[in-house]
Design a protein around this motif. Structure first.
Motif, mmCIF file in Angstrom:
data_model
loop_
_atom_site.group_PDB
_atom_site.id
_atom_site.type_symbol
_atom_site.label_atom_id
_atom_site.label_comp_id
_atom_site.label_asym_id
_atom_site.label_seq_id
_atom_site.Cartn_x
_atom_site.Cartn_y
_atom_site.Cartn_z
ATOM 1 N N THR A 1 0.820 -1.212 0.000
ATOM 2 C CA THR A 1 0.000 0.000 0.000
ATOM 3 C C THR A 1 0.852 1.260 0.000
ATOM 4 O O THR A 1 1.978 1.272 0.507
ATOM 5 C CB THR A 1 -0.947 0.052 1.220
ATOM 6 O OG1 THR A 1 -0.158 0.057 2.417
ATOM 7 C CG2 THR A 1 -1.902 -1.113 1.225
ATOM 8 N N VAL A 2 0.286 2.295 -0.574
ATOM 9 C CA VAL A 2 0.900 3.621 -0.600
ATOM 10 C C VAL A 2 -0.178 4.638 -0.257
ATOM 11 O O VAL A 2 -1.322 4.509 -0.718
ATOM 12 C CB VAL A 2 1.508 3.920 -1.995
ATOM 13 C CG1 VAL A 2 1.900 5.385 -2.113
ATOM 14 C CG2 VAL A 2 2.714 3.032 -2.260
ATOM 15 N N THR A 3 0.161 5.616 0.545
ATOM 16 C CA THR A 3 -0.792 6.659 0.933
ATOM 17 C C THR A 3 -0.550 7.921 0.120
ATOM 18 O O THR A 3 0.594 8.367 -0.017
ATOM 19 C CB THR A 3 -0.651 6.994 2.426
ATOM 20 O OG1 THR A 3 -0.931 5.828 3.189
ATOM 21 C CG2 THR A 3 -1.626 8.085 2.826
ATOM 22 N N VAL A 4 -1.624 8.471 -0.409
ATOM 23 C CA VAL A 4 -1.550 9.727 -1.160
ATOM 24 C C VAL A 4 -2.386 10.778 -0.425
ATOM 25 O O VAL A 4 -3.532 10.516 -0.052
ATOM 26 C CB VAL A 4 -2.079 9.559 -2.599
ATOM 27 C CG1 VAL A 4 -2.127 10.908 -3.322
ATOM 28 C CG2 VAL A 4 -1.213 8.569 -3.375
ATOM 29 N N ALA A 5 -1.799 11.931 -0.200
ATOM 30 C CA ALA A 5 -2.531 13.069 0.373
ATOM 31 C C ALA A 5 -2.477 14.204 -0.644
ATOM 32 O O ALA A 5 -1.402 14.531 -1.153
ATOM 33 C CB ALA A 5 -1.918 13.503 1.697
ATOM 34 N N VAL A 6 -3.633 14.766 -0.962
ATOM 35 C CA VAL A 6 -3.723 15.864 -1.927
ATOM 36 C C VAL A 6 -4.149 17.119 -1.169
ATOM 37 O O VAL A 6 -5.236 17.169 -0.598
ATOM 38 C CB VAL A 6 -4.733 15.539 -3.044
ATOM 39 C CG1 VAL A 6 -4.757 16.667 -4.075
ATOM 40 C CG2 VAL A 6 -4.396 14.208 -3.719
ATOM 41 N N LEU A 7 -3.288 18.120 -1.170
ATOM 42 C CA LEU A 7 -3.545 19.344 -0.404
ATOM 43 C C LEU A 7 -3.651 20.545 -1.336
ATOM 44 O O LEU A 7 -2.798 20.724 -2.209
ATOM 45 C CB LEU A 7 -2.402 19.615 0.591
ATOM 46 C CG LEU A 7 -1.819 18.444 1.374
ATOM 47 C CD1 LEU A 7 -0.671 18.935 2.244
ATOM 48 C CD2 LEU A 7 -2.881 17.795 2.236
ATOM 49 N N PRO A 8 -4.690 21.387 -1.180
ATOM 50 C CA PRO A 8 -4.717 22.620 -1.963
ATOM 51 C C PRO A 8 -3.620 23.544 -1.458
ATOM 52 O O PRO A 8 -3.385 23.639 -0.252
ATOM 53 C CB PRO A 8 -6.100 23.197 -1.665
ATOM 54 C CG PRO A 8 -6.460 22.639 -0.325
ATOM 55 C CD PRO A 8 -5.817 21.289 -0.243
ATOM 56 N N GLU A 9 -2.938 24.189 -2.375
ATOM 57 C CA GLU A 9 -1.876 25.103 -1.958
ATOM 58 C C GLU A 9 -2.503 26.260 -1.187
ATOM 59 O O GLU A 9 -3.411 26.933 -1.680
ATOM 60 C CB GLU A 9 -1.116 25.619 -3.184
ATOM 61 C CG GLU A 9 0.139 26.384 -2.830
ATOM 62 C CD GLU A 9 0.944 26.735 -4.070
ATOM 63 O OE1 GLU A 9 0.954 27.918 -4.451
ATOM 64 O OE2 GLU A 9 1.554 25.818 -4.648
ATOM 65 N N ALA A 10 -2.023 26.481 0.009
ATOM 66 C CA ALA A 10 -2.618 27.498 0.880
ATOM 67 C C ALA A 10 -2.041 28.873 0.575
ATOM 68 O O ALA A 10 -0.909 29.018 0.114
ATOM 69 C CB ALA A 10 -2.360 27.153 2.341
#
Length: 364
Positions: free
Chosen positions: A203-212
Motif C-alpha cells: 500500500t501507498v498513501t496519497v494526500a492531496v492538499l490545496p496550496e494554501a
C-alpha cells in the motif's frame, strides 16, 4: 417529470451584491480577486438566463397540454402541440440539470495549485517502489495536462523507490481534478525480487492538499521551531557540505516539515513553509468536514488518507476504484498518466451526489 428546484432568490441577491462590488472605484486594484468575482458574476448571470428559459419552457408545455385537452380545440393545432411536447420535455430536463449543477456551492480551493504527498505504507521495498511509480504516474498526467511539477522534498529508499515524496503541481484547476486522489492506493503484483512468482500486496498513501495562501492560514512566527541541518542520505548527498536542509515544527499542531532538495537554505525554507501552510489548511478543512460527518455518505471520498480507494492489479492489468465500483483493464496506460477516464468518472459521481444533497437539503 419536472422537479422542484431550490429557491433562485439567493442567487439573484448575490448578482446584485456583485454588481455593487464591481461599481466600487477600487474593485480592480486586486487583479486576482476581481477576476474571481467577475467569473462568479458571469456564471450567476448564465444561471439566471437558464432559469428564465426554464420558466418559459414550462409555460409552453402547460399551454400545449391544455390545448390538447380542449374538447373544442382545432385538431390540427392539437397535433402540432402534441409534436412539440417531447422536445419541450427534453429541454426542461436539460435546463434543470444545468441549473442544479450551477447551483452547487463552489469550492474556493478548486482553482488552486496542489501539493501531493506520497508515502510508502505496508509492503517494505515493494511499497517504496510503487510510491515511485505513482509519482511518475502523476507527473506524466501533469505533463499531458500541461501542468508544471516541482519536487518539494523526497526521502529515497535506495532501491529506486521513495519512502516519501512531496511535490507541487501548478496549472488550471489542478486541485479540482486531483482532490479525490487522497487515500490508500493498493498494489498487487509480483515483485522483481520474488523468485517464485508470488503476488504481493502493498500500500501507498496519497494526500492531496490545496496550496494554501497566507490569508487562509495565520501562522505566528513564535509558534515555529526552525532548524538548519546538514542534508544526508540518498537524495541529499549533493548538498551535504553545508547546513542547507531545513526542518520546521509548528508547535501548536505538531506538524513537521523537512526539506533538503535545494542547495540553498533559503529555497528549502520557502518550500517547507509552502508545505506547512497547506498542511495546516488541510487540518482546518478536516475540522470543518467533521462537523458534517453525518453527510459523508454524500461524498465520493472523505479525503481521509486511511481510506482504501483504489487497487492496481498488475497481473490482470486491472484498476479498480472501490468508491464508485469502476474497473478498467488498461493499467499500463493509467500508470503512464492516462487517468482522464477515472478522474472524469469520479468527478461525475461527486457532482451527482452534490446535486442529490442540494435537492434533499440538510440532513437531520
Amino acid at each position: 417529470m419536472a422537479i422542484k428546484l431550490p429557491d433562485i432568490s439567493p442567487f439573484k441577491a448575490r448578482v446584485e451584491e456583485i454588481d455593487e462590488m464591481m461599481n466600487a472605484p477600487d474593485f480592480y486594484s486586486d487583479a486576482r480577486r476581481s477576476a474571481a468575482i467577475s467569473r462568479e458574476q458571469m456564471k450567476l448571470r448564465q444561471l439566471l438566463v437558464d432559469y428564465e428559459a426554464l420558466d418559459k419552457a414550462k409555460e409552453q408545455l402547460a399551454e400545449n397540454k391544455e390545448m390538447m385537452a380542449d374538447p373544442d380545440g382545432d385538431e390540427e393545432l392539437k397535433e402540432l402541440a402534441e409534436m412539440e411536447i417531447p422536445d419541450l420535455e427534453e429541454q426542461i430536463e436539460s435546463l434543470e440539470e444545468k441549473i442544479l449543477t450551477a447551483m452547487i456551492p463552489p469550492e474556493e480551493t478548486d482553482s488552486r495549485n496542489t501539493i501531493l504527498e506520497i508515502r510508502a505504507g505496508a509492503g517494505g521495498d515493494e511499497a517504496s517502489l510503487f510510491a515511485a511509480d505513482l509519482y511518475r504516474m502523476y507527473s506524466r498526467l501533469a505533463e499531458r495536462q500541461g501542468w508544471r511539477v516541482e519536487q518539494m522534498s523526497a526521502s529515497e529508499s535506495g532501491i529506486d523507490g521513495f519512502k516519501e515524496v512531496i511535490f507541487s503541481i501548478s496549472g488550471e484547476e489542478v486541485y479540482k481534478k486531483l482532490k479525490l486522489e487522497s487515500g490508500v492506493h493498493r498494489v498487487q503484483r509480483v515483485p522483481e525480487t520474488e523468485s517464485q512468482g508470488r503476488i504481493h500486496t502493498s500500500t501507498v498513501t496519497v494526500a492531496v492538499l490545496p496550496e494554501a495562501e497566507e490569508v487562509d492560514v495565520q501562522i505566528n512566527p513564535q509558534d515555529l521551531e526552525i532548524t538548519a541541518t546538514r542534508a544526508s542520505g540518498a537524495g541529499g548527498q549533493h548538498v551535504n557540505t553545508t547546513d542547507s536542509a531545513i526542518n520546521i515544527v509548528h508547535k501548536p499542531t505538531g506538524i513537521t516539515v523537512y526539506c533538503a532538495d535545494e542547495r540553498s537554505q533559503i529555497k528549502n525554507r520557502a518550500k517547507a513553509m509552502k508545505v506547512l501552510y497547506s498542511r495546516i489548511l488541510q487540518v482546518k478543512q478536516e475540522e470543518e468536514r467533521a462537523k458534517y460527518a453525518e453527510n459523508r455518505k454524500q461524498q465520493v471520498g472523505t479525503g481521509d488518507r486511511s481510506e482504501r480507494i483504489r487497487t492496481y492489479n498488475f497481473p490482470q492489468s486491472r484498476l479498480t476504484d472501490h468508491r464508485i465500483g469502476m474497473t478498467i483493464h488498461s493499467l499500463t496506460q493509467v500508470m503512464d498518466g492516462e487517468l482522464d477516464e477515472v478522474l472524469a468518472a469520479l468527478q461525475a459521481e461527486d457532482q451527482r451526489l452534490k446535486i442529490e444533497a442540494l435537492m434533499t437539503g440538510p440532513q437531520s
